[in-house]
Design an enzyme around this catalytic site. Structure first.
Site, mmCIF file in Angstrom:
data_model
loop_
_atom_site.group_PDB
_atom_site.id
_atom_site.type_symbol
_atom_site.label_atom_id
_atom_site.label_comp_id
_atom_site.label_asym_id
_atom_site.label_seq_id
_atom_site.Cartn_x
_atom_site.Cartn_y
_atom_site.Cartn_z
ATOM 1 N N LYS A 101 1.060 -1.106 0.150
ATOM 2 C CA LYS A 101 0.233 -0.298 -0.193
ATOM 3 C C LYS A 101 0.495 1.073 0.243
ATOM 4 O O LYS A 101 1.542 1.658 0.555
ATOM 5 C CB LYS A 101 -0.560 -0.265 1.102
ATOM 6 C CG LYS A 101 -2.553 1.489 0.996
ATOM 7 C CD LYS A 101 -2.690 0.313 2.207
ATOM 8 C CE LYS A 101 -4.603 0.977 2.625
ATOM 9 N NZ LYS A 101 -5.053 1.243 3.775
HETATM 10 C C1 E4P Z 1 -7.893 3.167 4.001
HETATM 11 O O1 E4P Z 1 -7.714 1.452 2.783
HETATM 12 C C2 E4P Z 1 -7.931 2.996 5.094
HETATM 13 O O2 E4P Z 1 -7.525 1.965 5.751
HETATM 14 C C3 E4P Z 1 -9.632 3.534 5.285
HETATM 15 O O3 E4P Z 1 -11.063 2.564 4.647
HETATM 16 C C4 E4P Z 1 -10.078 4.768 6.152
HETATM 17 O O4 E4P Z 1 -11.290 5.335 6.961
HETATM 18 P P1 E4P Z 1 -11.321 6.611 7.794
HETATM 19 O O5 E4P Z 1 -11.443 7.236 7.025
HETATM 20 O O6 E4P Z 1 -12.193 5.747 8.423
HETATM 21 O O7 E4P Z 1 -9.461 6.311 8.784
#
Ligand code: E4P
Length: 217
Positions: A87
């Protein structure tokens, strides 16, 4: 649409896996910290444990913000398990690293995407997944779903193979709306998945069926 769970909590991951509908896991440094997983070695061990708990892709985020650091960390993460998806943040070094990993056949997820332009760059760099953050756009009175709809249109125009991974999903209606507009994947908390089970007519209908069955036995 694939269902990923967005957490580093092993119990919740196992619960979703047990339901039989889980296709993968996404994490980020904040989710790791929330579970008290700190320090590079502990984080690597935790990714291994997550991979053992599920069958699908597990997104593991690099911390480096420079190209060389991303390559080094991404290779270390990818070596943990074939399920690992590297990622990478949506910055120049992240796009360059995405191209490097996709050329090597290593799966990637470009994260922190908030515009169609960013999603085009991720696709051109060969990303396996692009993660537009639906909930965080909604948080600032911007239509997060519309972004996903526009990315879908552009990707279909050019037959880009990058999968749209709708991220920052917070509730069941986000899940349903992502499915309606053709998102390839959604990632959200356990509650956004188990909440889909709920309907009062299901509960009252089942109670009636059981009551009626009991009459004849
Ligand atoms: C994406 O991969 C992130 O981990 C995540 O979806 C972020 O979500 P949030 O905005 O609820 O922190």
């Amino acid at each position: 649409m694939k269902f990923f769970i967005d957490t580093a909590n092993l119990e919740q991951i196992k619960e979703a896996q047990d339901l039989g509908v889980l296709d993968g896991v996404t994490t980020n440094p904040s989710l790791m910290a929330k579970e008290g997983i700190t320090g590079a070695e502990n984080i690597l061990q935790h990714y291994k444990a997550i991979c053992e708990a599920v069958e699908g892709d597990v997104s593991a985020e690099v911390i480096a913000t420079d190209y060389e650091g991303m390559i080094q960390q991404g290779e270390e993460l990818a070596a943990l398990n074939p399920q690992i998806v590297v990622k990478l943040p949506m910055i120049a070094a992240g796009i360059k690293a995405c191209k490097y990993f996709s050329d090597k056949g290593i799966k990637t997820n470009v994260t922190l995407v908030f515009s169609v332009g960013q999603a085009i760059l991720a696709a051109k760099a060969g990303a396996t997944y692009v993660s537009p953050f639906l909930g965080r756009l909604d948080d600032i009175s911007t239509d997060g779903l519309n972004l996903i709809k526009e990315i879908r249109l552009v990707y279909d125009n050019y037959d880009f193979k990058t999968q749209i991974l709708s991220a920052s999903v917070r509730n069941t209606m986000h899940v349903v709306n992502c499915a309606k507009i053709g998102s390839d994947v959604m990632t959200g908390p356990l509650s956004s998945i188990t909440g889909l089970l709920k309907h009062p007519l299901t509960d009252s209908g089942l109670a009636q069926f059981l009551k009626d069955y009991a009459k004849g036995n």
